[in-house]
Design an enzyme around this catalytic site. Sequence first.
Site, PDB file in Angstrom:
ATOM      1  N   ASN A  13      10.381   1.731   8.388  1.00  0.00           N
ATOM      2  CA  ASN A  13       9.999   1.629   6.928  1.00  0.00           C
ATOM      3  C   ASN A  13      10.768   2.755   6.273  1.00  0.00           C
ATOM      4  O   ASN A  13      10.466   3.849   6.517  1.00  0.00           O
ATOM      5  CB  ASN A  13       8.400   1.942   7.179  1.00  0.00           C
ATOM      6  CG  ASN A  13       7.731   2.347   5.776  1.00  0.00           C
ATOM      7  OD1 ASN A  13       8.442   1.961   4.618  1.00  0.00           O
ATOM      8  ND2 ASN A  13       6.716   2.751   5.507  1.00  0.00           N
ATOM      9  N   LYS A  15      10.371   3.659   3.038  1.00  0.00           N
ATOM     10  CA  LYS A  15       9.809   4.310   2.242  1.00  0.00           C
ATOM     11  C   LYS A  15      10.516   4.149   0.579  1.00  0.00           C
ATOM     12  O   LYS A  15      11.310   3.415   0.507  1.00  0.00           O
ATOM     13  CB  LYS A  15       9.179   5.538   2.500  1.00  0.00           C
ATOM     14  CG  LYS A  15       8.438   5.657   3.660  1.00  0.00           C
ATOM     15  CD  LYS A  15       7.627   6.731   4.078  1.00  0.00           C
ATOM     16  CE  LYS A  15       7.156   6.847   5.654  1.00  0.00           C
ATOM     17  NZ  LYS A  15       6.089   7.335   5.598  1.00  0.00           N
ATOM     18  N   HIS A  99      -0.094  -0.585   3.730  1.00  0.00           N
ATOM     19  CA  HIS A  99       0.339   0.696   4.370  1.00  0.00           C
ATOM     20  C   HIS A  99      -0.464   2.051   3.954  1.00  0.00           C
ATOM     21  O   HIS A  99      -1.019   1.847   2.853  1.00  0.00           O
ATOM     22  CB  HIS A  99       1.872   1.061   3.841  1.00  0.00           C
ATOM     23  CG  HIS A  99       2.468   2.050   4.727  1.00  0.00           C
ATOM     24  ND1 HIS A  99       2.276   3.390   4.311  1.00  0.00           N
ATOM     25  CD2 HIS A  99       3.146   2.354   5.912  1.00  0.00           C
ATOM     26  CE1 HIS A  99       3.035   4.446   5.074  1.00  0.00           C
ATOM     27  NE2 HIS A  99       3.279   3.717   6.166  1.00  0.00           N
ATOM     28  N   GLU A 101      -0.021   4.770   2.788  1.00  0.00           N
ATOM     29  CA  GLU A 101       0.326   5.331   1.535  1.00  0.00           C
ATOM     30  C   GLU A 101      -0.125   4.741   0.356  1.00  0.00           C
ATOM     31  O   GLU A 101      -0.164   5.142  -0.911  1.00  0.00           O
ATOM     32  CB  GLU A 101       2.134   5.888   1.696  1.00  0.00           C
ATOM     33  CG  GLU A 101       2.256   6.869   2.612  1.00  0.00           C
ATOM     34  CD  GLU A 101       3.626   6.910   3.322  1.00  0.00           C
ATOM     35  OE1 GLU A 101       4.346   6.199   2.658  1.00  0.00           O
ATOM     36  OE2 GLU A 101       3.844   7.693   4.128  1.00  0.00           O
ATOM     37  N   GLU A 171      -1.535   2.514  12.420  1.00  0.00           N
ATOM     38  CA  GLU A 171      -0.816   3.690  11.993  1.00  0.00           C
ATOM     39  C   GLU A 171      -2.004   4.714  11.725  1.00  0.00           C
ATOM     40  O   GLU A 171      -2.641   5.022  10.732  1.00  0.00           O
ATOM     41  CB  GLU A 171      -0.131   3.462  10.692  1.00  0.00           C
ATOM     42  CG  GLU A 171       1.027   2.566  11.024  1.00  0.00           C
ATOM     43  CD  GLU A 171       2.282   2.994  10.116  1.00  0.00           C
ATOM     44  OE1 GLU A 171       3.453   2.952  10.647  1.00  0.00           O
ATOM     45  OE2 GLU A 171       1.902   2.915   8.909  1.00  0.00           O
ATOM     46  N   GLY A 177       4.390  10.875   9.299  1.00  0.00           N
ATOM     47  CA  GLY A 177       5.048  11.916   8.725  1.00  0.00           C
ATOM     48  C   GLY A 177       4.795  13.326   9.118  1.00  0.00           C
ATOM     49  O   GLY A 177       5.157  14.333   8.322  1.00  0.00           O
ATOM     50  N   SER A 217       5.150   8.944  13.437  1.00  0.00           N
ATOM     51  CA  SER A 217       6.132   9.974  14.065  1.00  0.00           C
ATOM     52  C   SER A 217       6.560   9.716  15.405  1.00  0.00           C
ATOM     53  O   SER A 217       6.785  10.210  16.127  1.00  0.00           O
ATOM     54  CB  SER A 217       5.242  11.235  14.221  1.00  0.00           C
ATOM     55  OG  SER A 217       4.854  11.878  13.105  1.00  0.00           O
TER      56      SER A 217
HETATM   57  C1  PEP Z   1       5.207   4.946   8.482  1.00  0.00           C
HETATM   58  O1  PEP Z   1       5.874   5.249   7.214  1.00  0.00           O
HETATM   59  O2  PEP Z   1       4.842   4.218   8.354  1.00  0.00           O
HETATM   60  C2  PEP Z   1       5.464   5.983   9.499  1.00  0.00           C
HETATM   61  C3  PEP Z   1       4.800   5.556  10.593  1.00  0.00           C
HETATM   62  O3  PEP Z   1       6.030   6.891   9.049  1.00  0.00           O
HETATM   63  P1  PEP Z   1       6.585   8.344  10.302  1.00  0.00           P
HETATM   64  O4  PEP Z   1       7.235   7.554  11.337  1.00  0.00           O
HETATM   65  O5  PEP Z   1       7.445   9.091   9.456  1.00  0.00           O
HETATM   66  O6  PEP Z   1       5.458   9.027  10.709  1.00  0.00           O
END
Ligand code: PEP
Length: 256
Positions: A13, A15, A99, A101, A171, A177, A217
């Site tokens: 992803n 972003k 997602h 976000e 998630e 993040g 992460s």
């Molecule tokens: C994501 O954006 O779906 C995500 C899991 O980000 P990160 O791996 O940076 O935590």
Amino acid sequence: MSTNERKTLIAANWKMYKTPDEAVAFIKAFVPLIGKHGHAEVVVCASPTLLPTVVDAARNTPIRVAAQNMHWLDQGAYTGETSPLMLKALGVTHVLIGHSERRQYFNETDESVNLKLKSALAHGLIPIVCVGELLDEREANQTAEVLERQTSIALGGIDPEAAKSLIIAYEPVWAIGTGRTATPEIADDAHKIIRAQIAKSLSPALAASTRILYGGSVKGENTASLCCLQDIDGALVGGASLDPASFASIVANSAA
Ligand code: PEP
């Protein structure tokens, strides 16, 4: 570990990162690094402005391309939105839906996730539906309730026959993040809750065949301990997917 029926999937992803030139440089550097790792499907979720470039750069490679969001309608007066027809016309194969976000900053709800999922399935786009609890919810022991609610509303009114391509990403919002990864036990428990809800909402057969990815992460160093578990079928990777070597190490280590 994925079963034969559930091939490992590793999704990047990106972003709101990368220009078209940076995206092409990534694909050029990344493809030779994963050349020998046929155990996993690889998907790159890119911003709308990058999609034509990434589809083009990924042609004749094992990489498939996803949008990070879409509207559920085919067309209309919805300024700033992208429709499933537009994505299909570009050669996009997958779409991220809901997602955290998008839920947090753009008011996406379980109900809009359901509309988007129905639309993606109707248009032959492979949906990756994101679910996950907030830190407060985990601390209040509400994780199971939240995951069951998000999953059951997302899957409401969906014909199991039409949902064979469904992919879910677990998630936990507190792990996205933040550098704070869920332990393999936490992730495995959550995946089991989601799989049980798919069995209730759709069918036991579909629960057994639906891939559930972990996201939050993920890095090269923690991939093997997550991807070796029975109910974890791959990863959705944000920060660590921006660099070709780092993302390739996640793909390699997911073979564990
Ligand atoms: C994501 O954006 O779906 C995500 C899991 O980000 P990160 O791996 O940076 O935590």
